[in-house]
Enzyme design. Sequence first.
Site, short mmCIF file in Angstrom:
data_model
loop_
_atom_site.label_atom_id
_atom_site.label_comp_id
_atom_site.label_asym_id
_atom_site.label_seq_id
_atom_site.Cartn_x
_atom_site.Cartn_y
_atom_site.Cartn_z
N ASP A 124 0.63 -1.61 -0.03
CA ASP A 124 -0.04 0.27 0.11
C ASP A 124 0.56 1.64 0.26
O ASP A 124 1.77 1.60 0.75
CB ASP A 124 -0.73 -0.24 1.36
CG ASP A 124 -1.66 1.06 1.13
OD1 ASP A 124 -3.15 0.69 1.02
OD2 ASP A 124 -1.61 2.39 1.01
N HIS B 193 -9.79 -5.09 -3.68
CA HIS B 193 -8.78 -5.29 -3.03
C HIS B 193 -9.14 -5.93 -1.60
O HIS B 193 -9.63 -5.42 -0.65
CB HIS B 193 -8.39 -4.20 -2.87
CG HIS B 193 -8.34 -3.57 -2.55
ND1 HIS B 193 -9.23 -1.88 -3.37
CD2 HIS B 193 -8.28 -2.65 -0.78
CE1 HIS B 193 -10.03 -1.11 -2.20
NE2 HIS B 193 -9.19 -1.48 -1.36
P1 5GP Z 1 -9.84 1.11 0.35
O1 5GP Z 1 -9.66 2.53 1.41
O2 5GP Z 1 -10.02 1.55 -0.44
O3 5GP Z 1 -10.17 0.05 1.21
O4 5GP Z 1 -8.04 1.70 0.28
C1 5GP Z 1 -7.46 2.32 -1.08
C2 5GP Z 1 -6.02 1.92 -0.65
O5 5GP Z 1 -5.17 1.91 -2.03
C3 5GP Z 1 -5.81 2.42 0.30
O6 5GP Z 1 -4.86 1.76 1.83
C4 5GP Z 1 -4.52 3.52 -0.26
O7 5GP Z 1 -3.56 3.25 0.85
C5 5GP Z 1 -3.87 2.82 -1.29
N1 5GP Z 1 -4.09 3.33 -2.79
C6 5GP Z 1 -4.14 4.26 -3.37
N2 5GP Z 1 -3.20 4.45 -4.74
C7 5GP Z 1 -2.34 3.70 -4.43
C8 5GP Z 1 -1.77 3.73 -5.39
O8 5GP Z 1 -1.54 4.41 -5.99
N3 5GP Z 1 -0.38 2.93 -5.10
C9 5GP Z 1 -0.81 2.11 -4.08
N4 5GP Z 1 0.48 0.78 -4.43
N5 5GP Z 1 -1.76 1.73 -3.51
C10 5GP Z 1 -2.89 3.00 -3.76
#
Ligand code: 5GP
Length: 114
Positions: A29, A96
């Site tokens: 992440d 994810h």
């Molecule tokens: P959600 O809130 O959708 O469950 O989590 C999305 C996750 O994706 C977040 O923890 C955020 O830090 C991560 N994330 C967002 N954009 C990117 C990216 O471009 N690369 C990576 N490796 N992680 C990302």
Amino acid sequence: MGCLFCQIVEGEIPSEQVYEDATCLAFRDIRPQAPSHVLVIPKQHLDSLWDLEDPELAGQLLSAAAHVARQEKLERGWRLIANTRSEGGQEVDHLHLHVLGGRPLGSMLPSAGV
Ligand code: 5GP
Ligand code: ZN
């Protein structure tokens, strides 16, 4: 505008990959909430866990997450999170699983953070 995680699968956006198999990809992440914070995704686009109807893919994702936890040496404990849809806190609309560990994670209640 393309899906961010599909672009990561395609290699159009760089990521620090830690695991890959025929159906799943795992990468760190970008804003880690714990010493180990890895996202496990299906290579095939699904918007969220809401859309996961294939039990074989579900098993592959879960198995990949467990593999990542072992690879990250999280024998002291770890947590699997699937934020789902807007009220579930989902920000990236490609299914994810978060694998989190490497520090005490405390209560599983959302109010306790993580
Ligand atoms: P959600 O809130 O959708 O469950 O989590 C999305 C996750 O994706 C977040 O923890 C955020 O830090 C991560 N994330 C967002 N954009 C990117 C990216 O471009 N690369 C990576 N490796 N992680 C990302
Ligand atoms: Zn996608």
